[in-house]
Motif scaffolding. Structure first.
Motif, mmCIF file in Angstrom:
data_model
loop_
_atom_site.group_PDB
_atom_site.id
_atom_site.type_symbol
_atom_site.label_atom_id
_atom_site.label_comp_id
_atom_site.label_asym_id
_atom_site.label_seq_id
_atom_site.Cartn_x
_atom_site.Cartn_y
_atom_site.Cartn_z
ATOM 1 N N SER A 33 1.061 -1.451 0.064
ATOM 2 C CA SER A 33 -0.061 -0.049 0.443
ATOM 3 C C SER A 33 0.893 1.246 0.120
ATOM 4 C CB SER A 33 -1.088 0.726 1.386
ATOM 5 O OG SER A 33 -1.490 1.074 1.162
ATOM 6 N N HIS A 34 1.866 1.527 1.119
ATOM 7 C CA HIS A 34 2.979 3.244 0.654
ATOM 8 C C HIS A 34 3.384 2.632 -0.769
ATOM 9 C CE1 HIS A 34 5.525 5.136 2.446
ATOM 10 N NE2 HIS A 34 6.635 4.546 2.112
ATOM 11 N N MET A 35 3.817 1.302 -1.015
ATOM 12 C CA MET A 35 4.471 1.111 -2.403
ATOM 13 C C MET A 35 3.648 1.935 -3.349
ATOM 14 S SD MET A 35 6.605 -2.269 -2.316
ATOM 15 C CE MET A 35 6.342 -2.572 -3.960
ATOM 16 N N GLN A 36 2.059 1.520 -3.633
ATOM 17 C CA GLN A 36 1.558 2.431 -4.294
ATOM 18 C C GLN A 36 0.686 3.528 -4.010
ATOM 19 O OE1 GLN A 36 0.690 0.355 -6.937
ATOM 20 N NE2 GLN A 36 -0.854 2.214 -8.049
ATOM 21 N N ARG A 37 1.130 4.128 -2.931
ATOM 22 C CA ARG A 37 -0.045 5.404 -3.199
ATOM 23 C C ARG A 37 1.130 6.931 -3.528
ATOM 24 N NH1 ARG A 37 0.816 5.593 2.972
ATOM 25 N NH2 ARG A 37 2.299 5.642 3.122
ATOM 26 N N GLY A 38 2.558 5.845 -3.474
ATOM 27 C CA GLY A 38 3.225 6.981 -4.616
ATOM 28 C C GLY A 38 2.793 7.003 -6.453
ATOM 29 N N ALA A 39 2.400 6.081 -6.485
ATOM 30 C CA ALA A 39 2.170 5.475 -7.856
ATOM 31 C C ALA A 39 0.405 6.302 -8.247
ATOM 32 C CB ALA A 39 2.132 4.179 -8.486
ATOM 33 N N THR A 40 -0.866 6.097 -7.494
ATOM 34 C CA THR A 40 -1.624 6.949 -7.240
ATOM 35 C C THR A 40 -1.700 8.358 -7.077
ATOM 36 O OG1 THR A 40 -2.391 4.384 -6.364
ATOM 37 C CG2 THR A 40 -3.774 6.302 -6.133
ATOM 38 N N THR A 41 -1.005 8.599 -5.954
ATOM 39 C CA THR A 41 -0.799 10.477 -6.301
ATOM 40 C C THR A 41 -0.447 11.405 -7.689
ATOM 41 O OG1 THR A 41 -0.061 9.879 -3.977
ATOM 42 C CG2 THR A 41 0.067 12.751 -5.483
ATOM 43 N N ARG A 42 0.796 10.349 -7.956
ATOM 44 C CA ARG A 42 1.414 11.326 -9.001
ATOM 45 C C ARG A 42 -0.005 10.833 -10.365
ATOM 46 N NH1 ARG A 42 6.749 10.669 -12.038
ATOM 47 N NH2 ARG A 42 7.730 11.032 -9.906
ATOM 48 N N ALA A 43 -0.420 9.611 -10.627
ATOM 49 C CA ALA A 43 -1.533 9.049 -11.163
ATOM 50 C C ALA A 43 -2.296 10.927 -11.719
ATOM 51 C CB ALA A 43 -2.602 7.662 -11.435
ATOM 52 N N MET A 44 -2.846 10.720 -10.379
ATOM 53 C CA MET A 44 -3.926 11.872 -10.066
ATOM 54 C C MET A 44 -3.926 12.778 -10.667
ATOM 55 S SD MET A 44 -5.708 10.379 -6.504
ATOM 56 C CE MET A 44 -6.373 11.091 -6.216
ATOM 57 N N LEU A 45 -2.619 13.090 -10.376
ATOM 58 C CA LEU A 45 -1.675 14.576 -10.514
ATOM 59 C C LEU A 45 -1.356 14.749 -12.037
ATOM 60 C CD1 LEU A 45 0.551 15.426 -7.855
ATOM 61 C CD2 LEU A 45 -1.763 16.771 -8.118
#
Length: 94
Positions: A33-45
């Motif tokens: 979950s921690h690893m995915q959080r950055g990728a999710t934030t980047r995709a949303m931005l």
């Protein structure tokens, strides 16, 4: 493939894991979950129209450093005061 690693954990986290028969699964889920959080934030931005570059990420990481222990303690004191119905830094009611 799996690997065994040893980590040191705060007592409260260790107690939580002691209560669960498959603590490896809990730790794995939390880390993923921690690893995915950055990728999710980047995709949303990026979906919102922002262009994300490594230089920009580095620049903002430098500007937005993690809070110090003292800053976290002060935030906790302020939150405790608010939750107790007091104005932070005083004994006055909010």
């Amino acid at each position: 493939m799996t690997r065994r690693i040893t980590v040191s954990l705060p007592d409260d986290v260790a107690r939580y894991l002691d209560k669960h028969p498959n603590s490896s699964a809990i730790v794995t889920e939390a880390v993923r979950s921690h690893m995915q959080r950055g990728a999710t934030t980047r995709a949303m931005l990026e979906a919102a129209g922002f262009t994300i570059t490594e230089e920009g990420v580095a620049r903002w990481r430098d500007k937005l450093r993690r809070p110090t222990d003292a800053q976290r303690a002060e935030s906790r004191r302020r939150l405790d005061a608010i939750e107790a119905g007091r104005r932070p830094g005083t004994e006055e009611p909010a």
